[in-house]
Design an enzyme around this catalytic site. Structure first.
Site, PDB file in Angstrom:
ATOM      1  CG  HIS A  13      29.961  -9.364  -3.028  1.00 21.99           C
ATOM      2  ND1 HIS A  13      31.131  -8.773  -2.605  1.00 21.99           N
ATOM      3  CD2 HIS A  13      29.019  -9.019  -2.112  1.00 21.99           C
ATOM      4  CE1 HIS A  13      30.902  -8.121  -1.473  1.00 21.99           C
ATOM      5  NE2 HIS A  13      29.627  -8.248  -1.157  1.00 21.99           N
ATOM      6  CG  HIS A  15      25.424  -9.211   1.607  1.00 18.02           C
ATOM      7  ND1 HIS A  15      26.296  -9.274   2.665  1.00 18.02           N
ATOM      8  CD2 HIS A  15      26.021  -8.434   0.664  1.00 18.02           C
ATOM      9  CE1 HIS A  15      27.372  -8.548   2.390  1.00 18.02           C
ATOM     10  NE2 HIS A  15      27.229  -8.028   1.181  1.00 18.02           N
ATOM     11  NE  ARG A  17      21.358  -8.684   4.790  1.00 21.48           N
ATOM     12  CZ  ARG A  17      22.374  -7.887   4.582  1.00 21.48           C
ATOM     13  NH1 ARG A  17      23.602  -8.244   4.929  1.00 21.48           N
ATOM     14  NH2 ARG A  17      22.195  -6.718   4.044  1.00 21.48           N
ATOM     15  CG  ASN A  41      27.912  -9.109   5.991  1.00 22.83           C
ATOM     16  OD1 ASN A  41      27.441  -9.997   5.286  1.00 22.83           O
ATOM     17  ND2 ASN A  41      27.595  -7.836   5.829  1.00 22.83           N
ATOM     18  CE  LYS A  95      33.955  -8.548   1.600  1.00 22.50           C
ATOM     19  NZ  LYS A  95      32.519  -8.330   1.526  1.00 22.50           N
ATOM     20  CG  ASP A 240      27.521  -5.647  -2.122  1.00 21.31           C
ATOM     21  OD1 ASP A 240      27.298  -6.461  -1.195  1.00 21.31           O
ATOM     22  OD2 ASP A 240      27.956  -4.498  -1.916  1.00 21.31           O
ATOM     23  CG  HIS A 244      19.536  -3.582   4.786  1.00 17.34           C
ATOM     24  ND1 HIS A 244      20.189  -3.889   5.955  1.00 17.34           N
ATOM     25  CD2 HIS A 244      20.504  -3.369   3.863  1.00 17.34           C
ATOM     26  CE1 HIS A 244      21.503  -3.849   5.768  1.00 17.34           C
ATOM     27  NE2 HIS A 244      21.725  -3.551   4.492  1.00 17.34           N
ATOM     28  CB  ALA A 256      25.039   0.650   3.520  1.00 12.20           C
TER      29      ALA A 256
HETATM   30  O1  DOR Z   1      25.959  -1.629   1.001  1.00 11.93           O
HETATM   31  C1  DOR Z   1      26.435  -2.602   1.559  1.00 11.93           C
HETATM   32  N1  DOR Z   1      25.657  -3.482   2.217  1.00 11.93           N
HETATM   33  N2  DOR Z   1      27.752  -2.772   1.517  1.00 11.93           N
HETATM   34  C2  DOR Z   1      28.352  -3.747   2.223  1.00 11.93           C
HETATM   35  O2  DOR Z   1      29.541  -3.833   2.168  1.00 11.93           O
HETATM   36  C3  DOR Z   1      27.567  -4.634   3.108  1.00 11.93           C
HETATM   37  C4  DOR Z   1      26.180  -4.719   2.663  1.00 11.93           C
HETATM   38  C5  DOR Z   1      25.282  -5.340   3.711  1.00 11.93           C
HETATM   39  O3  DOR Z   1      25.664  -6.387   4.263  1.00 11.93           O
HETATM   40  O4  DOR Z   1      24.207  -4.808   3.938  1.00 11.93           O
HETATM   41 ZN    ZN Z   2      28.709  -7.046   0.208  1.00  8.72          ZN
END
Ligand code: DOR
Ligand code: ZN
Length: 335
Positions: A13, A15, A17, A41, A95, A240, A244, A256
């Site tokens: 899992h 990210h 970007r 996402n 997802k 996860d 950011h 988040a």
């Molecule tokens: O903390 C999170 N950040 N939870 C998520 O489900 C998405 C993720 C994000 O894409 O920043």
């Molecule tokens: Zn996630």
């Protein structure tokens, strides 16, 4: 000096970007992991065959020569079977986000009406495409995941052959679900094996530890540790890791996400070693995932060593978890 070798670590899992951020973070995961399930996402979300193929190409272009397989996902919508057949070869999972529940999830599912979802979920079941789920309601923040258990139950019983992965579980309630339904699995992050809500907001508020789902109570942490440390056959590591920019975290309205990609294996060694369970880490970080997803990553051998490692203050403008702190395991070599 104590060392520990991991074969073909997988992050189930992740990210990554896009654009500059992708170029910044993808090499960090590609360095130490054999592969990762890449979340869809983006803005707009990865929702067509072209989106998947083009995003995979951008990921591969961002990764140096290291061997690394991005396992692609599609953003869940109520797709028809013909579309799913056309995209099945290019994706490893789909997802599902409840609409608006987290970063870039506005186009997600707004009602869990099984009849509305039946065509898609039955086709996924037939085509053996696993469903990864961000399992939170829009209820009180500490109860969101536990409240979602009835939806997991509904999904699991309505589609008993569909593999359903409860992503980044944070509660004892989710752990308890694993042994109730054959077709439910889970990913667990490293930060949820270390933190409780106290670490996030119990003292000075820690924006770099803020994520969704938020870290919960000590008894939840204990339940997560119990299944991860024994490498319960239905749990897998999924970081996860959610980068950011620093200004988006250290601001009024903190985004988040906890960024752990470059320190995940070091922290996993630290936690598993602390509990005398290093021998179970291979299953948690690779073998369970290979079996559950039926994937065969190419060979990669990562050796870690028990020695101090100071976490950098930031990686290209993204602040990692535990920035500036000293971890007790470091990456020694990668073959
Ligand atoms: O903390 C999170 N950040 N939870 C998520 O489900 C998405 C993720 C994000 O894409 O920043
Ligand atoms: Zn996630």
């Amino acid at each position: 000096m104590k060392t520990h070798t991991l074969l073909m670590p997988l992050d189930m899992h992740l990210h990554l970007r896009d654009a500059v951020m992708l170029e910044n973070v993808a090499p960090l995961t590609a360095y130490s992991f054999s592969g990762a399930i890449v979340m869809p996402n983006l803005v707009p979300p990865v929702a067509t065959l072209d989106d998947v193929v083009a995003y995979k190409e951008r990921i591969m272009a961002a990764v140096p020569n290291d061997y690394f397989e991005p396992y692609m996902t599609l953003f869940y919508k109520n797709y028809d079977k013909a579309f799913l057949e056309s995209v099945a070869e290019e994706i490893t999972a789909i997802k599902l986000y409840p609409a608006g529940i987290t970063t870039n999830s506005e186009g997600g599912v707004s009602s869990f009406d099984i009849e509305e979802m039946r065509t898609t979920l039955q086709a996924m079941s037939d085509l053996e495409i696993p469903l990864c789920v961000h399992g939170e309601t829009d209820g009180f923040v500490m109860d969101r995941e536990a409240e979602f258990m009835s939806i997991y139950e509904l999904l699991a019983t309505s589609f008993p052959k569909l593999k359903i992965i409860m992503e980044h579980i944070t509660t004892k309630a989710a752990v308890d679900m694993l042994d109730k339904f054959d077709n439910l699995y889970a990913t667990i992050t490293i930060h949820h094996l270390i933190l409780t809500l106290d670490d996030v907001v119990g003292g000075m508020m820690q924006p770099h530890l803020f994520c969704k789902p938020i870290a919960k109570r000590p008894e939840d942490l204990d339940a997560l540790l119990s299944v991860a440390l024994q490498a319960h056959p239905k749990v897998m590591f999924g970081s996860d890791s959610a980068p950011h920019p620093q200004h988006a975290k250290e601001s009024c309205g903190c985004a988040a996400g906890v960024f752990t990609a470059p320190i995940a294996l070091q922290l996993l060694c630290e936690v598993f070693d602390q509990f005398g369970k290093l021998d179970n880490l291979q299953d948690f970080v690779s073998d369970n995932a290979q079996r559950i997803y039926g994937i065969c990553p190419e060979f990669k051998e990562v050796t870690l060593e028990e020695r101090p490692f100071v976490v950098p203050a930031n990686y290209g403008g993204v602040v990692p978890m535990f920035a500036g702190e000293t971890l007790s395991w470091a990456i020694e070599s990668i073959d």
